[in-house]
Write a protein that holds these residues in place. Structure first.
Motif: not given
Length: 608
Positions: A37-41, A88-93
């Motif tokens: 999540a940190l990486a996608w964020g 944003e898509m992968m962070l949300h997921r």
């Protein structure tokens, strides 16, 4: 960890020393998900942070009439748009996965603790609190675990933006670098009060949930005594307290939100005014001013995560504290620290023999029907739990022994195999009667024999009439949750039949006939004695019908054995036993003692 992999094979051993430690333990156990999540964020936040640069390049290219640089700025803008969308898509997921897996881990831990403690759990924690922890609290805990990685990404993005502005335009960058920490930390003085109000709200909401749960559980009784309006009024009052506490908490969070809007606005005005002076003096280009202005504007988005993490922690900390308090409950072990290590592993036999409680001196000989009489029903329930190897509260008493083996030293599954304790208010789970009686057992007692011994004939007839279709099979009829469609006596007898089917080495029954009439009670007592012949049976009761059939009666007074014998003997020789069994008042007992003394004196005089 993916959602499809749930439930966990082993949710782990939580750190329950405090709420924050429990939250830290949860986050540490989901380190992989947090890093994803940190990486996608970071990809999402850095994409947003890069937009001002492309906008500034495009504006400057337009001012300089450079088509190549304008095309480059457009290409970079498209690339950043793709990065923002994917991030944003992968962070949300990933964040939602972290939320669900954290909540699932807590729920699994609670389910395991419930199975470990059994009926003892609701003696140490209100049933409503357990419901509140397993529903609303797990969502709050999952929210904090999920928000933590997004907050880390937002904080990292702010650092990157400030450093980038210092390098890109030092004159304005220094203003932003000084202002951003002030904005991020400005709400800290308000957080303790907001947290306190959130704690009060959660506490009041928990009490309201407990009250609602207890009211629903006792709805039939309340209707019987006409107490619906009384408890409805209590719940209405508790609900209003929750509303007022929520409003007070929301006011504080509104103030924090206002601060989060006001201070960034002041910073933005400062940057625009100062930047305009620099642009008029020719010290910065117009494109650079637009870039810095856009960067400060977009910084408002990651700053919102500071408010969210503060709210998430404030709401999740009391929830984590409640969850940790439930998970910290332990099965009482031998205070001496001994562990027999006895287990029913391959080739090992389960212990058998006399059941003995060193704390009270209670002895239930192997293979005999023993009745226990206690003046205090609550004390009887606690003693029954002790005989099952899982006391309701930690104490200094040594473990109960079965054949000389400490029950607290046995593996939990083994202890529950050899000793079964039926609570005085047993619970029937929803399902068919066949499913209800499908319990781990010795296989020596069939369902038909157990139902007959428990005098469930009328229950079978009622279920047969309620069964769907033409077969009218009572075994296939569904029983509603907690058996609410049955009377108290019917529920009690079905629970007794379930215990008789299990046919444990030792069966402990706490007031198994308190909800049936005297005629049915006599037949149930005879059925228990007949079906349990040669097996150790301990019944906590004050019913003369059961006591008269017992082979051995133990009278417990003030936490220790006061007398042992048979019913007809103890009624005449022990006044305290007689008072409990016959419900004799103190006045009646004194009158009886006086009459007995008078008769004795008359006999002495006659003999003289």
């Amino acid at each position: 960890m993916q959602i499809r992999d749930l439930p966990f094979t082993d949710p782990g051993e939580p750190d329950v020393r405090s709420g924050p430690r429990f939250l830290y333990w949860l986050g540490r156990n989901q380190l992989g998900g947090q890093l994803k999540a940190l990486a996608w964020g970071l990809l999402h936040q850095c994409g947003i942070a890069g937009l001002p640069l492309t906008v500034g390049l495009a504006v400057q290219a337009a001012v300089d009439r450079s088509g190549n640089r304008l095309a480059l700025a457009a290409a970079l803008n498209v690339l950043l748009g793709v990065a923002i969308a994917v991030g944003e898509m992968m962070l949300h997921r990933t964040a939602v996965t972290n939320w669900i897996t954290a909540a699932a881990r807590v729920q699994q831990l609670l389910a395991r603790k419930t199975a470990e403690l059994g009926s003892v759990l609701t003696r140490r924690v209100a049933a409503g609190e357990v419901v509140a922890v397993s529903t609303g609290d797990v969502e709050k805990i999952g929210w904090f675990v999920e928000a933590l990685s997004r907050f880390a990404a937002a904080a990292a993005a702010l650092v990157i933006i400030c450093v980038g502005l210092l390098i890109y335009q030092p004159a304005l960058g220094i203003v932003v670098a000084i202002g951003v920490p002030v904005l991020a930390l400005a709400v800290l003085p308000l957080l303790p009060r907001a947290t306190k109000r959130a704690d009060i709200q959660r506490e009041k909401a928990g009490r309201a949930t407990e009250l609602a749960s207890d009211t629903v559980a006792g709805l039939r009784v309340l209707r019987g005594i006409g107490g619906e309006e009384l408890f409805l009024g209590r719940y209405r009052e508790a609900s209003q307290e929750v509303r007022r506490a929520a409003v007070r908490s929301a006011r504080m969070w509104s103030l924090i939100s206002a601060v989060q809007v006001l201070l960034p606005g002041l910073l933005l005005i400062t940057v625009v005014v100062y930047g305009a002076h620099l642009a008029l003096d020719g010290r910065i280009a117009v494109g650079e001013l637009v870039t810095v202005y856009s960067a400060v504007t977009l910084m408002l988005y990651p700053l919102q995560h500071f408010e969210e993490i503060a709210m998430a922690y404030s709401f999740s900390r009391p929830s984590a504290k409640r969850a940790a308090r439930v998970l910290a409950l332990q099965r009482v072990t031998d205070p001496a620290g001994t562990d027999t290590g006895v287990s029913s592993g391959p080739g090992r036999a389960l212990p058998s023999g006399d059941l003995y409680d060193p704390g009270t001196g209670l002895l239930a000989p192997e293979g005999r029907f023993t009745a226990v009489v206690c003046g205090d029903p609550d004390a009887a329930g606690r003693l029954a739990d002790r005989l099952g190897g899982h006391a309701a509260e930690p104490d200094e008493l040594p473990s109960v022994l079965l054949g000389g083996v400490a029950l607290d030293g046995l593996a939990l599954d083994d202890a529950r195999t050899v000793v079964l304790v039926q609570d005085k208010d047993p619970v029937l789970l929803s399902g068919t009667l066949r499913e209800l009686l499908d319990v781990p057992s010795s296989g020596q007692v069939g369902a038909a024999d157990a139902l007959a011994a428990a005098q469930c004939g009328d229950v079978l007839e009622a279920l047969a009439q309620a069964s769907a279709g033409d077969c009218q099979d009572p075994m296939g009829t569904r029983i509603t949750e907690r058996g609410r469609s049955l009377s108290g006596g019917q529920r009690q007898r079905l629970a007794l039949a379930r215990s008789l089917v299990a046919d444990p080495e030792v069966l402990v029954l706490d007031e198994p006939t308190s909800a049936v009439d005297s005629h049915t009670e006599a037949r149930v007592a005879d059925g228990i004695k007949r079906l349990r012949a040669g097996r150790t049976t301990v019944v906590f009761t004050s019913s003369p019908l059961l006591l008269d059939l017992a082979e051995r009666i133990v009278f417990v007074h003030d936490g220790e054995v006061a007398s042992v014998g048979v019913h007809r003997e103890l009624v005449h020789t022990d006044a305290r036993y007689r008072a409990v069994v016959t419900r004799e008042t103190d006045e009646e007992e004194s009158k009886t003692m006086s009459q007995a003394t008078s008769r004795a004196m008359e006999k002495v005089e006659e003999s003289a």
